[in-house]
Design a protein around this motif. Structure first.
Motif, PDB file in Angstrom:
ATOM      1  N   LYS A  59      -9.179  -1.240  -5.140  1.00  0.00           N
ATOM      2  CA  LYS A  59      -9.897  -1.265  -6.229  1.00  0.00           C
ATOM      3  C   LYS A  59      -9.196  -0.409  -7.395  1.00  0.00           C
ATOM      4  O   LYS A  59      -9.461  -0.079  -8.248  1.00  0.00           O
ATOM      5  N   GLY A  60      -8.012  -1.362  -7.083  1.00  0.00           N
ATOM      6  CA  GLY A  60      -6.571  -0.420  -8.433  1.00  0.00           C
ATOM      7  C   GLY A  60      -6.608   1.372  -8.178  1.00  0.00           C
ATOM      8  O   GLY A  60      -5.469   1.313  -9.300  1.00  0.00           O
ATOM      9  N   THR A  61      -7.091   1.757  -7.241  1.00  0.00           N
ATOM     10  CA  THR A  61      -6.837   3.050  -6.847  1.00  0.00           C
ATOM     11  C   THR A  61      -5.167   3.666  -5.879  1.00  0.00           C
ATOM     12  O   THR A  61      -4.869   4.777  -6.623  1.00  0.00           O
ATOM     13  N   MET A  62      -4.955   2.101  -6.348  1.00  0.00           N
ATOM     14  CA  MET A  62      -3.875   2.636  -4.633  1.00  0.00           C
ATOM     15  C   MET A  62      -2.659   2.729  -5.968  1.00  0.00           C
ATOM     16  O   MET A  62      -2.027   2.452  -7.203  1.00  0.00           O
ATOM     17  N   GLY A  63      -1.403   4.359  -5.792  1.00  0.00           N
ATOM     18  CA  GLY A  63      -0.287   4.580  -6.775  1.00  0.00           C
ATOM     19  C   GLY A  63      -1.166   5.672  -8.408  1.00  0.00           C
ATOM     20  O   GLY A  63      -0.785   5.962  -8.173  1.00  0.00           O
ATOM     21  N   GLY A  64      -2.444   5.296  -8.480  1.00  0.00           N
ATOM     22  CA  GLY A  64      -3.114   6.310  -8.554  1.00  0.00           C
ATOM     23  C   GLY A  64      -3.515   7.768  -9.026  1.00  0.00           C
ATOM     24  O   GLY A  64      -3.156   8.625  -8.150  1.00  0.00           O
ATOM     25  N   GLU A  65      -4.979   7.368  -8.309  1.00  0.00           N
ATOM     26  CA  GLU A  65      -5.976   8.254  -7.659  1.00  0.00           C
ATOM     27  C   GLU A  65      -5.541   8.700  -5.798  1.00  0.00           C
ATOM     28  O   GLU A  65      -6.255  10.076  -5.978  1.00  0.00           O
ATOM     29  N   LEU A  66      -5.322   7.418  -5.631  1.00  0.00           N
ATOM     30  CA  LEU A  66      -4.816   7.916  -4.103  1.00  0.00           C
ATOM     31  C   LEU A  66      -3.370   7.001  -4.246  1.00  0.00           C
ATOM     32  O   LEU A  66      -2.686   6.347  -4.262  1.00  0.00           O
ATOM     33  N   HIS A  67      -2.524   8.474  -3.351  1.00  0.00           N
ATOM     34  CA  HIS A  67      -0.969   8.423  -3.649  1.00  0.00           C
ATOM     35  C   HIS A  67      -0.543   7.529  -2.613  1.00  0.00           C
ATOM     36  O   HIS A  67       0.935   6.917  -3.163  1.00  0.00           O
ATOM     37  N   ALA A  68      -0.795   7.693  -0.971  1.00  0.00           N
ATOM     38  CA  ALA A  68       0.141   7.298   0.196  1.00  0.00           C
ATOM     39  C   ALA A  68      -1.345   6.937   1.068  1.00  0.00           C
ATOM     40  O   ALA A  68      -1.865   8.100   1.040  1.00  0.00           O
ATOM     41  N   LEU A  69      -1.397   5.989   1.340  1.00  0.00           N
ATOM     42  CA  LEU A  69      -1.942   5.724   2.676  1.00  0.00           C
ATOM     43  C   LEU A  69      -1.185   5.395   3.544  1.00  0.00           C
ATOM     44  O   LEU A  69      -1.038   3.291   3.236  1.00  0.00           O
ATOM     45  N   ALA A  70      -1.446   5.699   4.777  1.00  0.00           N
ATOM     46  CA  ALA A  70      -0.577   4.265   5.538  1.00  0.00           C
ATOM     47  C   ALA A  70      -1.645   3.667   6.589  1.00  0.00           C
ATOM     48  O   ALA A  70      -3.029   4.684   6.753  1.00  0.00           O
ATOM     49  N   LEU A  71      -1.405   2.440   7.081  1.00  0.00           N
ATOM     50  CA  LEU A  71      -2.013   2.238   7.622  1.00  0.00           C
ATOM     51  C   LEU A  71      -1.858   1.085   9.071  1.00  0.00           C
ATOM     52  O   LEU A  71      -0.624   0.780   9.300  1.00  0.00           O
ATOM     53  N   LYS A  72      -2.994   1.007   9.615  1.00  0.00           N
ATOM     54  CA  LYS A  72      -3.292   0.594  11.044  1.00  0.00           C
ATOM     55  C   LYS A  72      -4.778  -0.155  11.050  1.00  0.00           C
ATOM     56  O   LYS A  72      -5.728   0.336  11.298  1.00  0.00           O
ATOM     57  N   THR A  73      -3.918  -1.705  11.112  1.00  0.00           N
ATOM     58  CA  THR A  73      -5.231  -2.509  11.046  1.00  0.00           C
ATOM     59  C   THR A  73      -5.387  -3.715  12.588  1.00  0.00           C
ATOM     60  O   THR A  73      -4.094  -3.550  12.964  1.00  0.00           O
ATOM     61  N   LYS A  74      -6.118  -3.961  12.619  1.00  0.00           N
ATOM     62  CA  LYS A  74      -6.416  -5.058  13.662  1.00  0.00           C
ATOM     63  C   LYS A  74      -7.527  -5.122  13.957  1.00  0.00           C
ATOM     64  O   LYS A  74      -8.540  -4.513  13.482  1.00  0.00           O
ATOM     65  N   ALA A  75      -8.017  -6.316  14.779  1.00  0.00           N
ATOM     66  CA  ALA A  75      -9.070  -6.807  14.958  1.00  0.00           C
ATOM     67  C   ALA A  75      -9.358  -6.403  15.850  1.00  0.00           C
ATOM     68  O   ALA A  75      -8.494  -6.186  16.822  1.00  0.00           O
ATOM     69  N   PRO A  76     -10.804  -6.435  16.716  1.00  0.00           N
ATOM     70  CA  PRO A  76     -11.775  -6.242  17.990  1.00  0.00           C
ATOM     71  C   PRO A  76     -11.117  -6.849  18.863  1.00  0.00           C
ATOM     72  O   PRO A  76     -10.884  -7.922  18.886  1.00  0.00           O
TER      73      PRO A  76
END
Length: 76
Positions: A59-76
């Protein structure tokens, strides 16, 4: 400003209630996170689309309240 684990987990579990979510604070500062998310919502989606769904959940927090987020995503 930083985002604590509970707040980040709240955003993610609201958007992906079926998911297995593992959060790692990479720098110990609540500002650099890694999220591993396994969700059926990712089934059949390319990785870019999966990540877009995660960023949308923040909800728009990336780059502001949340500075950096490394993602690993996958389906089960």
């Amino acid at each position: 400003m930083a985002m604590n684990r509970d707040t980040l987990l709240g955003y993610l579990t609201d958007a992906f209630p079926d998911a297995e979510i593992t959060l790692t604070d990479l720098a110990g500062d609540d500002n650099h996170w890694q999220a591993e998310i396994i969700s059926a919502q990712f089934a059949g989606l390319p990785r870019v689309k999966q990540h877009q769904l995660v960023y949308s959940a923040l909800k728009g927090t990336m780059g502001g309240e949340l500075h950096a987020l490394a993602l690993k995503t996958k389906a089960p």
